[in-house]
Design a protein around this motif. Structure first.
Motif, short mmCIF file in Angstrom:
data_model
loop_
_atom_site.label_atom_id
_atom_site.label_comp_id
_atom_site.label_asym_id
_atom_site.label_seq_id
_atom_site.Cartn_x
_atom_site.Cartn_y
_atom_site.Cartn_z
N CYS A 1 9.62 7.31 -51.40
CA CYS A 1 9.16 6.35 -50.40
C CYS A 1 8.13 7.01 -49.48
CB CYS A 1 10.36 5.85 -49.59
SG CYS A 1 9.93 4.76 -48.23
N PRO A 2 6.98 6.38 -49.25
CA PRO A 2 5.97 6.97 -48.37
C PRO A 2 6.37 6.95 -46.89
CG PRO A 2 5.28 4.80 -49.08
CD PRO A 2 6.54 5.12 -49.82
N VAL A 3 7.38 6.17 -46.55
CA VAL A 3 7.81 6.09 -45.15
C VAL A 3 8.81 7.20 -44.83
CG1 VAL A 3 8.92 4.66 -43.38
CG2 VAL A 3 7.37 3.61 -45.03
N CYS A 4 9.91 7.26 -45.58
CA CYS A 4 10.95 8.26 -45.28
C CYS A 4 10.77 9.54 -46.09
CB CYS A 4 12.33 7.69 -45.52
SG CYS A 4 12.72 7.35 -47.25
N ASN A 5 10.06 9.46 -47.19
CA ASN A 5 9.82 10.60 -48.07
C ASN A 5 11.12 11.24 -48.56
OD1 ASN A 5 7.81 11.93 -49.49
ND2 ASN A 5 7.82 13.65 -48.07
N LYS A 6 12.19 10.44 -48.62
CA LYS A 6 13.49 10.95 -49.06
C LYS A 6 14.05 10.16 -50.23
CE LYS A 6 14.85 12.45 -44.45
NZ LYS A 6 15.77 12.23 -43.33
N GLU A 7 13.93 8.85 -50.16
CA GLU A 7 14.55 7.98 -51.15
C GLU A 7 13.59 7.68 -52.30
OE1 GLU A 7 17.73 6.80 -51.06
OE2 GLU A 7 18.04 7.98 -49.25
N LYS A 8 14.16 7.53 -53.49
CA LYS A 8 13.39 7.17 -54.68
C LYS A 8 12.89 5.74 -54.56
CE LYS A 8 14.08 6.63 -59.65
NZ LYS A 8 14.14 5.20 -59.83
N LEU A 9 11.67 5.51 -55.03
CA LEU A 9 11.14 4.15 -55.07
C LEU A 9 11.93 3.34 -56.09
CD1 LEU A 9 7.28 4.77 -55.03
CD2 LEU A 9 8.77 4.13 -53.13
#
Length: 90
Positions: free
Chosen positions: A44-52
């Motif tokens: 995710c470009p927002v949290c950079n933690k979760e898979k899209l």
């Protein structure tokens, strides 16, 4: 038995996309990554933690993860506003 790929080809696809193993993806997601030269988990470009979120082969990945906070942040962002304007005024 798979009518489209040999066992060897499927093993190669699994090998190339081993970075996805922890998510137990379907073969279509693995193949999508191979054909689109994706070599690491799309985050995710927002949290950079979760898979899209993988939608399906023809659509690929979503823009964001499933996190509601990420969605709130994204939809309030300037990038989203520009995207809407661009699509609206085609």
């Amino acid at each position: 038995m798979n009518l489209y790929f040999s066992e060897e080809q499927i093993k190669e696809i699994y090998s190339i996309t081993s970075f996805l193993d922890v998510f137990s993806p379907k073969i279509s997601e693995r193949l999508y990554c191979v054909l689109n030269n994706i070599h690491e988990t799309p985050l995710c470009p927002v949290c950079n933690k979760e898979k899209l979120i993988y939608k399906k082969f023809g659509l690929g990945y979503s823009v964001l993860c499933r996190n509601k906070e990420c969605r709130k942040i994204y939809y309030k962002s300037k990038e989203y506003g520009l995207k809407i304007k661009k699509n609206f005024f085609r």
